[in-house]
Design an enzyme around this catalytic site. Structure first.
Site, short mmCIF file in Angstrom:
data_model
loop_
_atom_site.label_atom_id
_atom_site.label_comp_id
_atom_site.label_asym_id
_atom_site.label_seq_id
_atom_site.Cartn_x
_atom_site.Cartn_y
_atom_site.Cartn_z
CG ASP A 112 11.39 -19.82 29.16
OD1 ASP A 112 10.22 -20.24 29.21
OD2 ASP A 112 12.19 -19.89 30.11
NE ARG A 161 23.44 -15.53 30.60
CZ ARG A 161 23.18 -16.59 29.85
NH1 ARG A 161 23.66 -16.67 28.62
NH2 ARG A 161 22.44 -17.58 30.29
CG ASP A 163 22.25 -15.70 33.58
OD1 ASP A 163 23.42 -15.36 33.85
OD2 ASP A 163 21.92 -16.87 33.33
CB SER A 206 17.38 -24.75 33.66
OG SER A 206 18.05 -23.60 33.20
N1 ARG Z 1 24.34 -19.93 38.73
C1 ARG Z 1 25.09 -19.72 37.55
C2 ARG Z 1 25.38 -18.26 37.34
O1 ARG Z 1 24.73 -17.46 37.94
C3 ARG Z 1 24.50 -20.36 36.35
C4 ARG Z 1 23.17 -19.88 35.84
C5 ARG Z 1 22.91 -20.67 34.62
N2 ARG Z 1 21.66 -20.62 34.01
C6 ARG Z 1 21.00 -21.74 33.60
N3 ARG Z 1 20.01 -21.59 32.82
N4 ARG Z 1 21.35 -22.94 33.98
O2 ARG Z 1 26.24 -17.90 36.59
#
Ligand code: ARG
Length: 404
Positions: free
Chosen positions: A13, A93, A122, A174
């Site tokens: 990506d 983040r 995110d 992922s």
């Molecule tokens: N659901 C989790 C959060 O919102 C993890 C998101 C993680 N992203 C990933 N690419 N696996 O913090």
């Protein structure tokens, strides 16, 4: 748009994003990668970013800052979203966003871009941080906007533009990885009825294959922060890495979660966070020993709110700072040692001690050393129960009885 700073991971990506932004805006692209313990090779990443079309590549070691300013405050605040998720991704983040803003200002860039999809948390976390720290900057979320409808179309685009992508080992998951934990989604995990397949786990050993003898470890805290492991002082990063290793060996830290995302959908994800699970277990145990009952109960309410604000991307807010001042005040007596037993996926506190302990054995004991005034409880119950006595009397008069 002249210059865009992109959050870069080196994956498909973000590689495609560099080319796509360049083509769409004719802008100069600066790729930014944060080292938060995800074990990247910076020179390989730099080579890839430049080969993909980035003008410049920044790689910043943020491990220290991540632990001290994000992870440890969350530990002191017992921040577990919906009671389970230690927030590894969520905490990273705002830190990445803050550093991207710094680079953007230094480079006189006019836009910030990230590779998040339109239905995750995110995107919200990145953009709320960008907006609070640099409201003048443009924000671009290519994955939300672009024309590709599948991974195959993206790969096709990458091939056409000679973007080096590794599609040989096509992983169904992922994965987001840092020192505080790993977040894993997609693949078979999308069916909430399916038990997570063993190959979804990246770090921890299966509890079935873990050692058959338990391991005990002692963790010492000072004002809510872990400072020693088995009596040995360790710098924060080593302490976390070591706990990740020990926990992983015992199959500790696996979390199977069905969670409520901020954008409204429910998702099934799994996490691996051995150090986080061990430290939260130990920290919570120590708080039970030293915090007065009402404070302890109230702090649990605050913790729930605190975990939500972190999950929702409200990091750069007065709300967080206010909550953290309260939390810091609660931690002044959270000093002491907790003994943890690790065994086949289990992590339990089996011992706790503190110079500020409120536990008094002569009050708790059922032996002849007991100094508790049993008779005084009668008066206590009479007065504590007074509201119920009055209510009961009235209800009998009005004909409403509680046992119906
Ligand atoms: N659901 C989790 C959060 O919102 C993890 C998101 C993680 N992203 C990933 N690419 N696996 O913090």
């Amino acid at each position: 748009m002249k210059k865009i700073v992109v959050a870069y991971s080196g994956g498909l990506d973000t590689s495609v994003i560099i080319k796509w932004l360049q083509t769409k805006y004719g802008a100069e692209i600066i790729a930014f990668t944060a080292d938060i313990g995800q074990k990247e090779n910076p020179s390989a990443l730099e080579k890839k970013a430049i080969a993909t079309g980035a003008k410049k590549f920044y790689f910043k070691d943020l491990k220290r800052e991540f632990i001290d300013d994000y992870v440890f405050p969350s530990l002191k605040g017992s921040a577990l979203y919906e009671g389970k998720y230690p927030l590894a991704t969520a905490l990273s983040r705002p830190l990445i966003a803050k550093n991207m803003v710094e680079v953007a200002k230094r480079e006189k860039a006019d836009a910030l871009a990230h590779g998040c999809t339109g239905k995750g948390n995110d995107q919200v976390r990145f953009e709320l941080a960008f907006k609070s720290l640099a409201p003048e900057m443009e924000i671009i979320a290519p994955v939300r906007e672009w024309e590709f409808k599948s991974r195959e179309e993206e790969i096709e685009y990458a091939r056409k533009h000679k973007i080096p992508v590794d599609v040989t080992k096509k992983k169904p998951y992922s994965i987001d990885w840092n020192l505080w934990g790993i977040s894993i989604e997609c693949g078979l995990l999308e069916d909430p009825w399916q038990q997570p397949p063993e190959d979804a786990y990246q770090l921890t050993c299966s509890p079935l294959k873990a050692p058959t003898t338990p391991q005990h470890i002692d963790i010492e805290f000072y004002k809510g922060i872990p400072i020693k492991l088995n009596g040995k002082s360790l710098p924060d990063i080593s302490l976390i890495s070591e706990l990740n290793e020990i926990g992983a060996k015992h199959g500790v830290g696996r979390i199977d979660m069905l969670e409520n995302r901020l954008i409204g959908i429910k998702s099934r994800e799994i996490y691996e966070a051995p150090a986080a699970v061990i430290l939260h277990t130990a920290h919570a145990e120590l708080e039970k020993l030293v915090l007065e009952r009402e404070l302890y109960h109230f702090k649990n309410i605050i913790s729930q709110k605190y975990s939500e604000l972190i999950y929702y991307g409200y990091w750069f807010s007065d709300f967080r700072k206010c909550i953290e001042s309260f939390i810091d005040e609660t931690q002044k007596h959270v000093t002491g040692t907790v003994r943890i037993k690790l065994y086949k996926g289990q992590c339990v506190a089996v011992g706790r001690k503190s110079p500020y302990s409120l536990y008094q054995e002569d009050l708790a004991t059922y032996t002849d050393r007991d100094i508790f005034d049993h008779k005084a409880s009668k008066g206590f119950i009479d007065i504590f129960g007074l509201p119920l006595i009055l209510e009961g009397k009235r209800n009998r008069k009005t004909g409403w009885t509680k046992d119906k």
